[in-house]
Design a protein around this motif. Structure first.
Motif, short mmCIF file in Angstrom:
data_model
loop_
_atom_site.label_atom_id
_atom_site.label_comp_id
_atom_site.label_asym_id
_atom_site.label_seq_id
_atom_site.Cartn_x
_atom_site.Cartn_y
_atom_site.Cartn_z
N ALA A 506 114.66 75.73 -52.53
CA ALA A 506 114.04 76.80 -53.47
C ALA A 506 114.46 76.87 -54.97
N HIS A 507 115.75 76.29 -55.07
CA HIS A 507 116.21 76.49 -56.48
C HIS A 507 116.85 75.21 -56.69
N GLY A 508 116.79 74.21 -55.96
CA GLY A 508 117.31 72.95 -56.47
C GLY A 508 117.27 71.86 -55.26
N PRO A 509 117.85 70.54 -55.40
CA PRO A 509 117.77 69.65 -54.44
C PRO A 509 118.35 70.17 -52.94
N VAL A 510 117.90 69.30 -51.77
CA VAL A 510 118.50 69.50 -50.71
C VAL A 510 119.64 68.62 -50.44
N TYR A 511 119.45 67.38 -50.97
CA TYR A 511 120.63 66.48 -51.22
C TYR A 511 120.61 65.72 -50.05
N GLY A 512 119.76 65.51 -48.96
CA GLY A 512 119.74 64.82 -47.67
C GLY A 512 118.83 65.15 -46.77
N PRO A 513 118.77 64.60 -45.72
CA PRO A 513 117.88 64.85 -44.53
C PRO A 513 117.99 65.97 -43.97
N LEU A 514 116.79 66.75 -43.38
CA LEU A 514 116.70 68.23 -43.04
C LEU A 514 116.56 68.08 -41.41
N GLY A 515 116.72 69.16 -40.71
CA GLY A 515 116.24 69.32 -39.42
C GLY A 515 116.62 68.25 -38.45
N GLY A 516 115.45 67.82 -37.58
CA GLY A 516 115.58 66.68 -36.49
C GLY A 516 115.89 65.23 -37.21
#
Length: 631
Positions: A506-516
């Motif tokens: 929402a405000h910046g990167p997530v830096y890696g994979p998400l969830g499953g």
């Protein structure tokens, strides 16, 4: 923004303002979820001095009324009412992705009669539940009806009645009329008896429902005028404007808008009539047909009369008396044939029968000819060379030149989003891929797809469907949003006829994979990818690995909290355990406080983007591993 209410609710941004005050989107720091908070506001000292006690009492009473309908599928849920600095705040369900009916009609135009009837049935169900408890809504209007995505992904499948004084998205600027400090309603939607000082009744709410459905199908209210005073006068003294788009809904509206409450439809009658429009059945006994404009878009037959549904029309009033016609004609109690089956026609004479036989034969010939034309057209369409127009075959760039991808997105693709210097989520970002999903600090990942029959359907339905498809993952993460990458008409085929559903920071990167897409044993590059109920193998205070909760693990993620804007990252690393113990106490999740304690994780990402989110965990006080003995 940034205030913490009652030591628990962090105000994120204002959703709207109305007659009673403001409604905020807030973060519940204890349960780590989003809620809506209603704040009572007094705009001047005189009002605060004379009206404070009455308005505070009313807010509490109306919160109790709405809380009494907790769990109803068509009422916004009230969770709590609390006091902060001497004023009540009402904690409510936050309806993500919702729009109110007034806004929807204003931006997309009037609804079809069948869709209006579906909305009307849901609101009627909510009103009836309140009426059975003796609670009158008193302010039914388009702005107080929310339409939101349902679990199937239908963008307006969920219908919710709001504002027993506590709307999630209250209207801004509409005048409300009060009598002895009691809310009466909104000009143009008041029942005549309420406008003249009468008591609130179920019939008055049904009149307001009629005005609301009229607005939905016609695009404006039945008594809309240049001023609020003129609207109130019209409600009492004038008939509603003739409906031009309502089709089969018109006689229902007329019966709901009767000036005399004794002549209005009851809730049961209205339910039967609206059900007949939502789910039409073939007419087995009547040649009278409803005009095509009243058909729902999925229907192949005209909307029927409501006789089979047990609807009984009022016994008096304009337009409800029987009509007499010459022998051999269809005669119904109303011009639409809606309020009951037509009277039995006289047997047709022989000339009439011969004309009908010729008519049937002519229709058969025309139908056969039309079938041949369509068949030949289909052959031409299948064999014709349709690739002469560049991109016309749907093989252009899948999402258009502005997005910039030459190939369609695939499940699990990590993306970088360049918003071209504008604010995030303003406009269309240019996307590129991060093949490793780690090296370039990806902004998000593709987590779902929504298929569509056409590019137009993808544009209309894709974003709301993506909101629903990614909701479960987003609810487990601290600071992410859904974003739909919609194919263009030229790229619809190249995109696989699908909208790609991203989850972006929402405000910046997530830096890696998400969830499953995260693998067991992988190290977290940033706290942005940690989600609720993750179990962690802690190697050091800078190294945590994702592991299965079924085996030995050191910590489990319970939720998130947010530290103040003035707290530095260095300070956060010493203060965050205490903050998590206060905001997300493990005891609230069933962990024995004599055995378990609160832990936390911080990283640079939330400090770079200014959100200051902290991941809150639970761990054993003695530092041992957790091996299935937790709740």
């Amino acid at each position: 923004m940034g205030r913490v209410i009652a030591g628990r609710y962090l105000l994120l941004n204002r959703l709207g303002s109305g007659g009673m005050g403001h409604v905020w989107l807030a973060h519940d720091q204890r349960l780590a979820c989003e809620v809506a908070l209603k704040e009572i506001v007094f705009r001047d000292p005189v009002e605060a001095g004379h009206d404070r006690e009455a308005r505070v009492a009313r807010a509490r009473a109306e919160a109790r009324h709405a809380a009494g309908l907790r769990g109803h599928p068509h009422v916004v849920t009230v969770h709590d009412v609390l006091e902060h600095e001497g004023l009540p705040w009402i904690v409510m369900e936050y309806v993500a992705g919702a729009t109110d009916l007034r806004e929807l009609v204003g931006t997309r135009g009037p609804l079809s009669p069948a869709e209006c009837a579906r909305v009307g049935l849901a609101v009627l169900d909510a009103l009836t539940a309140g009426h059975q408890r003796g609670v009158m809504h008193r302010d039914v209007k388009p702005a107080n009806i929310l339409l939101a995505p349902d679990r199937s992904g239908a963008p307006y499948g969920r219908v919710l009645l709001t504002d027993y004084g506590i709307s999630v998205q209250p209207d801004a600027g509409e005048t409300r009329y009060t009598l002895a400090s009691v809310l009466v309603g909104t000009a143009g939607y008041l029942a005549p008896e309420r406008a003249t000082g009468g008591a609130p009744t179920a019939a008055a709410d049904l009149f307001s429902l009629g005005c609301t459905l009229y607005h939905a199908v016609e695009g404006r209210g039945p008594f809309e005028r240049e001023s609020h005073l003129a609207e109130v006068t019209a409600v009492v003294m004038e008939e509603p404007r003739p409906a031009v788009r309502a089709g089969a809904l018109e006689p229902v509206l007329a019966a709901l808008l009767a000036k005399d409450p004794g002549q209005r439809l009851s809730a049961a009658q209205a339910e039967a009539a609206l059900s007949g429009i939502v789910a039409p059945q073939a007419e087995a006994y009547s040649r009278t047909q409803t005009d095509l404009g009243s058909q729902p878009p999925w229907a192949g037959v005209p909307a029927p009369s409501a006789g089979p549904h047990g609807f009984a029309p009022p016994t008096a009033g304009p337009g409800f008396g029987p009509t007499v016609g010459p022998p051999g004609t269809d005669v119904s109690p109303d011009p639409h044939g809606y309020f009951g089956p037509p009277l039995a026609p006289s047997p047709p004479s022989a000339p009439v029968r011969r004309r009908r036989e010729r008519s049937h034969a002519l229709r058969a010939v025309l139908a056969c000819g039309l079938g041949m034309v369509l068949a030949l057209g289909g052959v031409w369409y299948a064999l014709a060379d349709r690739t002469t127009t560049p991109g016309g075959d749907g093989s252009g760039p899948p999402y258009g030149e502005s997005v910039g991808l030459a190939k369609p997105l695939r499940d699990g693709d990590c993306v970088l989003a360049d918003w071209a210097g504008a604010e995030r989520y303003q406009g269309t970002p240019r996307l590129s891929l991060d093949p490793t999903c780690r090296d370039q600090a990806p902004d998000g990942q593709v987590l779902a797809f929504v298929a569509a029959a056409s590019a137009d359907e993808a544009r209309r339905l894709g974003p709301a469907a993506c909101e629903e498809r990614t909701r479960e993952v987003r609810d487990r993460l601290a600071d992410v949003r859904s974003f739909a990458v919609v194919p263009t008409p030229d790229g619809f085929e190249a995109a696989g006829r699908r909208t790609a559903c991203l989850v972006l920071g929402a405000h910046g990167p997530v830096y890696g994979p998400l969830g499953g897409h995260r693998k067991a044993g992988s190290a977290f590059a940033d706290t942005a990818t940690m989600q609720k109920r993750d179990c962690l193998d802690v190697r050091s205070n800078r190294d945590a690995r994702l592991v299965s909760c079924e085996g030995a693990h050191d910590e489990e993620v319970l939720g998130f909290t947010r530290l103040g804007a003035d707290v530095t990252l260095a300070e956060a690393r010493t203060e965050s355990d205490v903050a998590c113990g206060r905001a997300v106490p493990p005891a609230d999740y069933g962990f024995d406080p004599s055995v378990y304690t609160a832990g936390s994780w911080t990283s640079e990402g939330p400090w770079k983007n200014g959100t200051h989110f902290v991941v809150c965990t639970v761990r054993r006080q003695n530092g041992g591993t957790m091996e299935g003995d937790e709740p």
